[in-house]
Design a protein around this motif. Structure first.
Motif, PDB file in Angstrom:
ATOM      1  N   TYR A 173      46.042  74.998  20.633  1.00 32.60           N
ATOM      2  CA  TYR A 173      47.117  75.208  19.662  1.00 32.60           C
ATOM      3  C   TYR A 173      48.385  74.473  20.099  1.00 32.60           C
ATOM      4  CZ  TYR A 173      50.687  77.544  16.858  1.00 32.60           C
ATOM      5  OH  TYR A 173      51.741  77.796  16.027  1.00 32.60           O
ATOM      6  N   ALA A 174      48.716  74.561  21.375  1.00 34.72           N
ATOM      7  CA  ALA A 174      49.878  73.830  21.893  1.00 34.72           C
ATOM      8  C   ALA A 174      49.696  72.331  21.683  1.00 34.72           C
ATOM      9  CB  ALA A 174      50.081  74.145  23.373  1.00 34.72           C
ATOM     10  N   GLY A 175      48.479  71.856  21.864  1.00 32.27           N
ATOM     11  CA  GLY A 175      48.204  70.434  21.689  1.00 32.27           C
ATOM     12  C   GLY A 175      48.373  69.975  20.254  1.00 32.27           C
ATOM     13  N   TYR A 176      47.922  70.785  19.292  1.00 29.53           N
ATOM     14  CA  TYR A 176      48.061  70.396  17.887  1.00 29.53           C
ATOM     15  C   TYR A 176      49.510  70.483  17.418  1.00 29.53           C
ATOM     16  CZ  TYR A 176      43.121  69.717  17.447  1.00 29.53           C
ATOM     17  OH  TYR A 176      41.854  69.213  17.615  1.00 29.53           O
ATOM     18  N   ARG A 177      50.276  71.389  17.991  1.00 23.21           N
ATOM     19  CA  ARG A 177      51.714  71.399  17.706  1.00 23.21           C
ATOM     20  C   ARG A 177      52.345  70.087  18.181  1.00 23.21           C
ATOM     21  NH1 ARG A 177      54.503  76.299  16.760  1.00 23.21           N
ATOM     22  NH2 ARG A 177      56.298  75.452  17.905  1.00 23.21           N
ATOM     23  N   ALA A 178      51.952  69.645  19.364  1.00 21.58           N
ATOM     24  CA  ALA A 178      52.488  68.391  19.901  1.00 21.58           C
ATOM     25  C   ALA A 178      52.051  67.204  19.051  1.00 21.58           C
ATOM     26  CB  ALA A 178      52.050  68.211  21.353  1.00 21.58           C
ATOM     27  N   MET A 179      50.789  67.195  18.606  1.00 17.88           N
ATOM     28  CA  MET A 179      50.305  66.116  17.755  1.00 17.88           C
ATOM     29  C   MET A 179      51.162  65.999  16.498  1.00 17.88           C
ATOM     30  SD  MET A 179      46.614  65.672  15.791  1.00 17.88           S
ATOM     31  CE  MET A 179      45.650  65.293  17.249  1.00 17.88           C
ATOM     32  N   PHE A 180      51.437  67.132  15.872  1.00 17.56           N
ATOM     33  CA  PHE A 180      52.237  67.135  14.651  1.00 17.56           C
ATOM     34  C   PHE A 180      53.648  66.608  14.916  1.00 17.56           C
ATOM     35  CE2 PHE A 180      55.262  69.171  11.798  1.00 17.56           C
ATOM     36  CZ  PHE A 180      54.715  68.904  10.555  1.00 17.56           C
ATOM     37  N   ALA A 181      54.296  67.147  15.927  1.00 20.55           N
ATOM     38  CA  ALA A 181      55.694  66.795  16.192  1.00 20.55           C
ATOM     39  C   ALA A 181      55.870  65.341  16.579  1.00 20.55           C
ATOM     40  CB  ALA A 181      56.257  67.707  17.279  1.00 20.55           C
ATOM     41  N   ARG A 182      54.820  64.715  17.113  1.00 17.40           N
ATOM     42  CA  ARG A 182      54.923  63.347  17.618  1.00 17.40           C
ATOM     43  C   ARG A 182      54.466  62.286  16.629  1.00 17.40           C
ATOM     44  NH1 ARG A 182      52.657  64.700  23.746  1.00 17.40           N
ATOM     45  NH2 ARG A 182      54.346  66.177  24.257  1.00 17.40           N
ATOM     46  N   GLN A 183      54.103  62.689  15.417  1.00 19.22           N
ATOM     47  CA  GLN A 183      53.757  61.682  14.413  1.00 19.22           C
ATOM     48  C   GLN A 183      55.010  60.894  14.020  1.00 19.22           C
ATOM     49  OE1 GLN A 183      50.591  60.949  13.459  1.00 19.22           O
ATOM     50  NE2 GLN A 183      50.061  62.478  14.993  1.00 19.22           N
ATOM     51  N   PRO A 184      54.860  59.625  13.631  1.00 16.00           N
ATOM     52  CA  PRO A 184      56.027  58.841  13.211  1.00 16.00           C
ATOM     53  C   PRO A 184      56.712  59.467  12.000  1.00 16.00           C
ATOM     54  CG  PRO A 184      54.125  57.415  13.611  1.00 16.00           C
ATOM     55  CD  PRO A 184      53.617  58.829  13.628  1.00 16.00           C
ATOM     56  N   LEU A 185      58.007  59.737  12.125  1.00 18.51           N
ATOM     57  CA  LEU A 185      58.733  60.408  11.055  1.00 18.51           C
ATOM     58  C   LEU A 185      58.712  59.599   9.758  1.00 18.51           C
ATOM     59  CD1 LEU A 185      60.515  62.754  10.130  1.00 18.51           C
ATOM     60  CD2 LEU A 185      62.495  61.497  11.015  1.00 18.51           C
ATOM     61  N   ASP A 186      58.930  58.285   9.855  1.00 19.77           N
ATOM     62  CA  ASP A 186      58.946  57.453   8.649  1.00 19.77           C
ATOM     63  C   ASP A 186      57.598  57.469   7.943  1.00 19.77           C
ATOM     64  OD1 ASP A 186      61.559  56.852   9.169  1.00 19.77           O
ATOM     65  OD2 ASP A 186      61.184  54.811   9.871  1.00 19.77           O
ATOM     66  N   GLY A 187      56.517  57.465   8.717  1.00 14.34           N
ATOM     67  CA  GLY A 187      55.188  57.499   8.118  1.00 14.34           C
ATOM     68  C   GLY A 187      54.900  58.831   7.454  1.00 14.34           C
ATOM     69  N   ALA A 198      61.974  68.769  -0.996  1.00 14.41           N
ATOM     70  CA  ALA A 198      62.634  69.661  -0.043  1.00 14.41           C
ATOM     71  C   ALA A 198      62.139  69.406   1.371  1.00 14.41           C
ATOM     72  CB  ALA A 198      62.395  71.119  -0.438  1.00 14.41           C
ATOM     73  N   ARG A 199      60.836  69.173   1.523  1.00 16.82           N
ATOM     74  CA  ARG A 199      60.305  68.907   2.861  1.00 16.82           C
ATOM     75  C   ARG A 199      60.830  67.589   3.412  1.00 16.82           C
ATOM     76  NH1 ARG A 199      53.969  69.369   4.427  1.00 16.82           N
ATOM     77  NH2 ARG A 199      54.334  71.327   3.299  1.00 16.82           N
ATOM     78  N   MET A 200      60.842  66.555   2.588  1.00 15.99           N
ATOM     79  CA  MET A 200      61.336  65.259   3.045  1.00 15.99           C
ATOM     80  C   MET A 200      62.809  65.335   3.444  1.00 15.99           C
ATOM     81  SD  MET A 200      59.426  62.413   0.647  1.00 15.99           S
ATOM     82  CE  MET A 200      59.683  63.205  -0.936  1.00 15.99           C
ATOM     83  N   GLU A 201      63.586  66.097   2.680  1.00 17.94           N
ATOM     84  CA  GLU A 201      65.008  66.256   3.018  1.00 17.94           C
ATOM     85  C   GLU A 201      65.170  66.984   4.343  1.00 17.94           C
ATOM     86  OE1 GLU A 201      69.128  68.172   1.160  1.00 17.94           O
ATOM     87  OE2 GLU A 201      67.251  68.264   0.029  1.00 17.94           O
ATOM     88  N   ALA A 202      64.384  68.029   4.556  1.00 17.24           N
ATOM     89  CA  ALA A 202      64.503  68.827   5.776  1.00 17.24           C
ATOM     90  C   ALA A 202      64.146  68.026   7.019  1.00 17.24           C
ATOM     91  CB  ALA A 202      63.614  70.067   5.672  1.00 17.24           C
ATOM     92  N   ILE A 203      63.024  67.317   6.964  1.00 20.91           N
ATOM     93  CA  ILE A 203      62.620  66.590   8.173  1.00 20.91           C
ATOM     94  C   ILE A 203      63.431  65.312   8.360  1.00 20.91           C
ATOM     95  CG2 ILE A 203      60.317  67.576   8.185  1.00 20.91           C
ATOM     96  CD1 ILE A 203      59.257  64.996   6.994  1.00 20.91           C
ATOM     97  N   GLY A 204      63.948  64.762   7.254  1.00 22.43           N
ATOM     98  CA  GLY A 204      64.825  63.612   7.393  1.00 22.43           C
ATOM     99  C   GLY A 204      66.096  63.966   8.135  1.00 22.43           C
ATOM    100  N   LYS A 205      66.515  65.204   7.994  1.00 23.73           N
ATOM    101  CA  LYS A 205      67.731  65.677   8.658  1.00 23.73           C
ATOM    102  C   LYS A 205      67.463  66.163  10.076  1.00 23.73           C
ATOM    103  CE  LYS A 205      71.320  69.232   8.235  1.00 23.73           C
ATOM    104  NZ  LYS A 205      71.799  70.400   7.430  1.00 23.73           N
ATOM    105  N   ASP A 206      66.392  66.948  10.251  1.00 28.11           N
ATOM    106  CA  ASP A 206      66.197  67.648  11.523  1.00 28.11           C
ATOM    107  C   ASP A 206      64.914  67.281  12.265  1.00 28.11           C
ATOM    108  OD1 ASP A 206      68.582  69.170  11.226  1.00 28.11           O
ATOM    109  OD2 ASP A 206      67.538  70.470   9.803  1.00 28.11           O
ATOM    110  N   GLY A 207      64.081  66.379  11.726  1.00 24.46           N
ATOM    111  CA  GLY A 207      62.869  65.960  12.417  1.00 24.46           C
ATOM    112  C   GLY A 207      61.682  66.861  12.148  1.00 24.46           C
ATOM    113  N   LEU A 208      60.502  66.381  12.543  1.00 22.66           N
ATOM    114  CA  LEU A 208      59.267  67.124  12.286  1.00 22.66           C
ATOM    115  C   LEU A 208      59.204  68.445  13.041  1.00 22.66           C
ATOM    116  CD1 LEU A 208      56.575  64.302  12.151  1.00 22.66           C
ATOM    117  CD2 LEU A 208      57.153  65.905  10.331  1.00 22.66           C
ATOM    118  N   ALA A 209      59.744  68.484  14.243  1.00 21.87           N
ATOM    119  CA  ALA A 209      59.676  69.718  15.023  1.00 21.87           C
ATOM    120  C   ALA A 209      60.353  70.877  14.308  1.00 21.87           C
ATOM    121  CB  ALA A 209      60.301  69.506  16.399  1.00 21.87           C
ATOM    122  N   SER A 210      61.292  70.576  13.405  1.00 24.41           N
ATOM    123  CA  SER A 210      62.029  71.636  12.724  1.00 24.41           C
ATOM    124  C   SER A 210      61.170  72.433  11.757  1.00 24.41           C
ATOM    125  CB  SER A 210      63.236  71.042  11.976  1.00 24.41           C
ATOM    126  OG  SER A 210      62.812  70.248  10.868  1.00 24.41           O
TER     127      SER A 210
END
Length: 274
Positions: A171-185, A137-149
């Motif tokens: 906290y803002a910085g760790y949110r950015a770290m998460f959202a900017r990780q390579p989606l495929d990885g 379910a997680r892979m399907e969700a982020i594959g469609k809408d990205g990590l920020a979703s």
């Protein structure tokens, strides 16, 4: 920055030898990051440890500045990457400190190359994490809408309410770290987690082991980490108050204190046979 070619990717790492005057007999401490983070999550712990021990941090495959390579992954693939990096750096003996999926990677290295492992710190992790349905379910969700979703559902599992406040720049910085990780990885690592079951491997661990969890961890709750500790003969189990899934960020002083105490149990030399 430091990079090493390991199989089909370039691995980004940071190796800090022990400082001048420090004993070099102890094993190197190797920190393995969690899903959706990079090696910077260990910065405060490294600073608090000082220079009396050699420390290695690195971005696992598909995260940070390391390459993505062939997908999907397995934990064994991620473990082989670390084994290759240790060999490249001529590190023959290490204490592996792995957070979440990093803890599974540490268990994988022990299963494949126990000769390299002097001790294990299994932080906010388990022998098996989640279900196939959850990961799919997680892979399907982020594959469609990205990590920020999934930021707003992930961060409450990672951090306590006290950390997740608007005026906390970290906290803002760790949110950015998460959202900017390579989606495929990220997706490829989710696949590795979906397939991983180290129950039998955990029972075979014989090196000194410390299992750590935050009291408010929403990803690998205390009861799950306690279950892992129960599989490992002689493992020590510790709960850090006021922390979620990444206690090395929220409570670095308490985390480092536990790590220092544990390291004192590790023999400085490899025992010699008769």
């Amino acid at each position: 920055m430091q990079f090493a070619l390991i199989d089909d990717i370039a691995v980004h790492y940071d190796f800090r030898p022990a400082g001048a005057g420090a004993s070099d007999a102890g094993p190197v401490i190797v920190f393995i990051n969690s899903l959706g983070t990079d090696l910077r999550i260990w910065d405060e712990v490294k600073t608090r440890l000082g220079s009396d021990r050699a420390v290695l941090t690195y971005d696992k495959r598909g995260h940070g500045l390391s390459g993505i390579g062939a997908t999907p992954y397995t934990i064994e693939r991620l473990a082989h990457d670390l084994i290759g990096l240790l060999e490249k750096l001529s590190i023959a003996r290490a204490v592996l400190c792995g957070l979440s999926v990093g803890g599974l990677v540490a268990q994988g290295v022990h299963a494949l190359r126990p000769d390299l492992v002097a001790g294990l710190v299994l932080s906010n992790t388990a022998h098996k994490i989640g279900t196939a349905e959850m990961w799919n379910a997680r892979m399907e969700a982020i594959g469609k809408d990205g990590l920020a979703s999934i930021l707003d559902t992930t961060m409450p599992r990672w951090f306590t309410p006290a950390f997740r406040v608007p005026d906390n720049a970290a906290y803002a910085g760790y949110r950015a770290m998460f959202a900017r990780q390579p989606l495929d990885g990220y997706i490829a690592t989710c696949a590795a987690l979906r397939e991983a079951d180290y129950t039998a491997a955990a029972r075979a661990i014989t090196v000194p082991t410390l299992c750590i969890v935050g009291d408010q961890d929403g990803s690998t709750p205390p009861d799950l980490v306690r279950e892992l500790a129960g599989l490992i003969h002689g493992a020590r189990f510790e709960v850090i108050a006021g922390a979620g899934h990444i206690p090395n960020v929220e409570q670095p002083a308490a985390y480092t204190d536990l790590l220092r105490q544990f390291l004192q149990q590790i023999p400085p030399h490899i025992p010699q046979g008769d």
